[in-house]
Write a protein that holds these residues in place. Structure first.
Motif, PDB file in Angstrom:
ATOM      1  N   UNK A  20      43.979  60.710  36.523  1.00  0.00           N
ATOM      2  CA  UNK A  20      43.402  62.043  36.318  1.00  0.00           C
ATOM      3  C   UNK A  20      43.451  62.920  37.563  1.00  0.00           C
ATOM      4  N   UNK A  21      43.972  62.391  38.645  1.00  0.00           N
ATOM      5  CA  UNK A  21      44.107  63.175  39.870  1.00  0.00           C
ATOM      6  C   UNK A  21      44.203  62.268  41.074  1.00  0.00           C
ATOM      7  N   UNK A  22      44.481  62.841  42.231  1.00  0.00           N
ATOM      8  CA  UNK A  22      44.619  62.031  43.434  1.00  0.00           C
ATOM      9  C   UNK A  22      43.336  61.257  43.750  1.00  0.00           C
ATOM     10  N   UNK A  23      43.501  59.977  44.066  1.00  0.00           N
ATOM     11  CA  UNK A  23      42.380  59.127  44.467  1.00  0.00           C
ATOM     12  C   UNK A  23      42.910  58.073  45.421  1.00  0.00           C
ATOM     13  N   UNK A  24      42.177  57.821  46.506  1.00  0.00           N
ATOM     14  CA  UNK A  24      42.599  56.853  47.515  1.00  0.00           C
ATOM     15  C   UNK A  24      41.452  55.896  47.819  1.00  0.00           C
ATOM     16  N   UNK A  25      41.757  54.636  47.878  1.00  0.00           N
ATOM     17  CA  UNK A  25      40.774  53.633  48.276  1.00  0.00           C
ATOM     18  C   UNK A  25      40.756  53.532  49.799  1.00  0.00           C
ATOM     19  N   UNK A  26      39.552  53.520  50.359  1.00  0.00           N
ATOM     20  CA  UNK A  26      39.349  53.313  51.788  1.00  0.00           C
ATOM     21  C   UNK A  26      38.257  52.258  51.904  1.00  0.00           C
ATOM     22  N   UNK A  27      38.671  51.007  52.038  1.00  0.00           N
ATOM     23  CA  UNK A  27      37.688  49.915  52.055  1.00  0.00           C
ATOM     24  C   UNK A  27      36.917  49.900  50.755  1.00  0.00           C
ATOM     25  N   UNK A  28      35.571  49.869  50.825  1.00  0.00           N
ATOM     26  CA  UNK A  28      34.776  49.842  49.598  1.00  0.00           C
ATOM     27  C   UNK A  28      34.534  51.234  49.009  1.00  0.00           C
ATOM     28  N   UNK A  29      35.203  52.234  49.548  1.00  0.00           N
ATOM     29  CA  UNK A  29      35.031  53.608  49.090  1.00  0.00           C
ATOM     30  C   UNK A  29      36.275  54.093  48.359  1.00  0.00           C
ATOM     31  N   UNK A  30      36.072  55.072  47.471  1.00  0.00           N
ATOM     32  CA  UNK A  30      37.189  55.769  46.832  1.00  0.00           C
ATOM     33  C   UNK A  30      36.973  57.259  47.063  1.00  0.00           C
ATOM     34  N   UNK A  31      37.982  57.885  47.655  1.00  0.00           N
ATOM     35  CA  UNK A  31      37.981  59.325  47.865  1.00  0.00           C
ATOM     36  C   UNK A  31      38.809  59.912  46.732  1.00  0.00           C
ATOM     37  N   UNK A  32      38.186  60.800  45.965  1.00  0.00           N
ATOM     38  CA  UNK A  32      38.829  61.264  44.734  1.00  0.00           C
ATOM     39  C   UNK A  32      38.830  62.786  44.618  1.00  0.00           C
ATOM     40  N   UNK A  33      39.981  63.279  44.244  1.00  0.00           N
ATOM     41  CA  UNK A  33      40.125  64.688  43.906  1.00  0.00           C
ATOM     42  C   UNK A  33      40.421  64.788  42.413  1.00  0.00           C
ATOM     43  N   UNK A  34      39.985  63.810  41.648  1.00  0.00           N
ATOM     44  CA  UNK A  34      40.268  63.738  40.212  1.00  0.00           C
ATOM     45  C   UNK A  34      39.809  65.004  39.502  1.00  0.00           C
ATOM     46  N   UNK A  35      40.631  65.436  38.592  1.00  0.00           N
ATOM     47  CA  UNK A  35      40.310  66.614  37.800  1.00  0.00           C
ATOM     48  C   UNK A  35      40.686  67.922  38.476  1.00  0.00           C
ATOM     49  N   UNK A  36      41.123  67.853  39.706  1.00  0.00           N
ATOM     50  CA  UNK A  36      41.500  69.066  40.420  1.00  0.00           C
ATOM     51  C   UNK A  36      43.020  69.216  40.384  1.00  0.00           C
ATOM     52  N   UNK A  37      43.450  70.394  40.060  1.00  0.00           N
ATOM     53  CA  UNK A  37      44.875  70.670  39.941  1.00  0.00           C
ATOM     54  C   UNK A  37      45.168  72.036  40.558  1.00  0.00           C
ATOM     55  N   UNK A  38      46.410  72.239  40.899  1.00  0.00           N
ATOM     56  CA  UNK A  38      46.844  73.550  41.379  1.00  0.00           C
ATOM     57  C   UNK A  38      46.007  74.060  42.530  1.00  0.00           C
ATOM     58  N   UNK A  39      45.510  75.290  42.392  1.00  0.00           N
ATOM     59  CA  UNK A  39      44.739  75.943  43.455  1.00  0.00           C
ATOM     60  C   UNK A  39      43.416  75.229  43.735  1.00  0.00           C
ATOM     61  N   UNK A  40      42.900  74.447  42.779  1.00  0.00           N
ATOM     62  CA  UNK A  40      41.642  73.724  42.981  1.00  0.00           C
ATOM     63  C   UNK A  40      41.818  72.484  43.847  1.00  0.00           C
ATOM     64  N   UNK A  41      43.041  72.040  44.032  1.00  0.00           N
ATOM     65  CA  UNK A  41      43.326  70.842  44.811  1.00  0.00           C
ATOM     66  C   UNK A  41      43.558  71.243  46.265  1.00  0.00           C
ATOM     67  N   UNK A  42      42.766  70.693  47.203  1.00  0.00           N
ATOM     68  CA  UNK A  42      42.995  71.027  48.612  1.00  0.00           C
ATOM     69  C   UNK A  42      44.420  70.670  49.033  1.00  0.00           C
ATOM     70  N   UNK A  43      44.927  71.411  49.995  1.00  0.00           N
ATOM     71  CA  UNK A  43      46.293  71.187  50.491  1.00  0.00           C
ATOM     72  C   UNK A  43      46.444  69.757  51.011  1.00  0.00           C
ATOM     73  N   UNK A  44      47.659  69.241  50.940  1.00  0.00           N
ATOM     74  CA  UNK A  44      47.936  67.864  51.357  1.00  0.00           C
ATOM     75  C   UNK A  44      47.468  67.576  52.791  1.00  0.00           C
ATOM     76  N   UNK A  45      47.684  68.483  53.763  1.00  0.00           N
ATOM     77  CA  UNK A  45      47.186  68.203  55.119  1.00  0.00           C
ATOM     78  C   UNK A  45      45.659  68.098  55.190  1.00  0.00           C
TER      79      UNK A  45
END
Length: 68
Positions: A27-52
């Motif tokens: 459903x959108x970008x998500x990355x595991x960092x140890x026991x955490x998940x950083x998620x931008x799920x549900x965000x697309x286009x202009x709502x998604x922060x830039x890759x950097x």
């Protein structure tokens, strides 16, 4: 923790975090960092922060987890 641009979830186990990150990837970008998940799920286009911006946040979260 959830803000207007990202959510960070903490899990009891690494396996739980891994499963959640894999499921959220549908459903959108998500990355595991140890026991955490950083998620931008549900965000697309202009709502998604830039890759950097996403990469910097992931570096910051990794540094916090490592320092933990």
């Amino acid at each position: 923790m959830t803000t207007d641009s990202v959510s960070i979830y903490q899990f009891r186990t690494l396996a739980g975090a891994k499963r959640y990150a894999a499921a959220m990837g549908d459903v959108g970008p998500a990355e595991q960092v140890g026991p955490f998940v950083v998620s931008w799920a549900g965000r697309r286009g202009a709502d998604l922060p830039a890759k950097p911006v996403r990469a910097k946040l992931l570096r910051d979260v990794r540094a916090l987890v490592k320092a933990g």
